[in-house]
Design an enzyme around this catalytic site. Structure first.
Site, PDB file in Angstrom:
ATOM      1  N   GLY A 147       0.800  -1.332  -0.167  1.00  0.00           N
ATOM      2  CA  GLY A 147      -0.055   0.097  -0.224  1.00  0.00           C
ATOM      3  C   GLY A 147       0.794   1.308  -0.087  1.00  0.00           C
ATOM      4  O   GLY A 147       0.170   2.413   0.381  1.00  0.00           O
ATOM      5  N   THR A 148       1.920   1.241  -0.521  1.00  0.00           N
ATOM      6  CA  THR A 148       2.736   2.521  -0.577  1.00  0.00           C
ATOM      7  C   THR A 148       2.187   3.463  -1.702  1.00  0.00           C
ATOM      8  O   THR A 148       2.293   4.755  -1.365  1.00  0.00           O
ATOM      9  CB  THR A 148       4.491   2.082  -0.900  1.00  0.00           C
ATOM     10  N   ASN A 149       1.551   3.162  -2.675  1.00  0.00           N
ATOM     11  CA  ASN A 149       0.853   3.942  -3.586  1.00  0.00           C
ATOM     12  C   ASN A 149      -0.640   4.404  -2.935  1.00  0.00           C
ATOM     13  O   ASN A 149      -0.803   5.692  -2.923  1.00  0.00           O
ATOM     14  CB  ASN A 149       0.357   3.120  -4.799  1.00  0.00           C
ATOM     15  N   ASN A 174      -5.771   2.153 -12.977  1.00  0.00           N
ATOM     16  CA  ASN A 174      -4.704   1.252 -12.362  1.00  0.00           C
ATOM     17  C   ASN A 174      -3.414   1.893 -12.510  1.00  0.00           C
ATOM     18  O   ASN A 174      -2.991   2.645 -13.549  1.00  0.00           O
ATOM     19  CB  ASN A 174      -4.831   0.049 -13.126  1.00  0.00           C
ATOM     20  N   HIS A 216       0.561   0.676 -13.379  1.00  0.00           N
ATOM     21  CA  HIS A 216       1.280  -0.552 -13.473  1.00  0.00           C
ATOM     22  C   HIS A 216       2.884  -0.236 -13.732  1.00  0.00           C
ATOM     23  O   HIS A 216       3.247   0.669 -14.264  1.00  0.00           O
ATOM     24  CB  HIS A 216       0.932  -0.943 -15.039  1.00  0.00           C
TER      25      HIS A 216
END
Ligand code: GRF
Length: 204
Positions: free
Chosen positions: A12-14, A105, A107
């Protein structure tokens, strides 16, 4: 206020980069839900620490289809945008129609390279190094019926060094992801993003 749901499977760093961007007022948004398909995802703790509603949907009891339907039940009419931030289940069915052009999203490669079914995690970077590309990076894109095939919102480029190992490249790209995802959310939340056929236009 622009409302988002963030879907995660891992550290969950994003997600954290979105939380931080809201705290610093870079983003004028609120995270209504964090949904994880993994019970022990570190990102769940990040949500809880920031008083964000965190939900876990057990993957083994759900096919992709029913995970998608379950998520739709939770977020329908409650959020403006769904953000996949390291979410490993594939969204299918009704949610894709209901949230058409409202799911994004991130990527960790320059799409259309090193993406598609089964390309996630460290494998993406191993393949980029093995191929010998001089540049890699990350891509934020809209989600459609395919895998990593929706219109590209933005990309950030990272140099691949001769002696890079996959982990080093992954780290360097992740830093860029943490800028790219909030930036894409900002453009969308400010109504600056238009999709024309497969092309995204960002208006200032
Ligand atoms: C990121 O590299 C993202 O591009 C990919 O999964 C990873 C998730 O990292 N889809 P984190 O959970 O946000 O730290």
């Amino acid at each position: 206020m622009f409302k988002i749901a963030v879907l995660i499977s891992g550290s969950g760093t994003n997600l954290q980069s979105i939380i931080d961007s809201i705290k610093s007022n870079y983003l004028n948004c609120s995270i209504e839900f964090v949904i994880s398909d993994r019970k022990n995802a570190k990102g769940i703790a990040r949500a809880i620490n920031n008083n964000i509603k965190a939900l876990y949907i057990k993957k083994s009891e759900c096919s992709n289809q029913s995970i998608s339907d379950r998520i739709l039940e939770i977020v329908d009419d409650k959020v403006d945008l769904i953000v996949l931030a390291g979410f490993l289940s594939i969204l299918e069915g009704k949610i894709l129609q209901k949230f058409k052009d409202r799911i994004i999203n991130i990527h960790p490669s320059l799409i259309p390279s090193f993406c598609g079914k089964g390309m996630y995690g460290i494998k993406v970077h191993e393949k980029a190094i093995e191929y010998g590309v001089k540049f890699s990076g990350c891509t934020v894109h809209f989600v459609d019926e395919g895998t990593d095939s929706g219109p590209i919102i933005l990309q950030k480029v990272v140099t691949v060094n001769m002696d890079d190992c996959a982990e080093e490249l992954q780290k360097r790209i992740l830093k860029e992801e943490h800028k790219a995802l909030p930036e894409a959310i900002k453009y969308i939340s400010e109504g600056k993003v238009k999709i024309i056929k497969h092309k995204v236009i960002i208006e200032d």
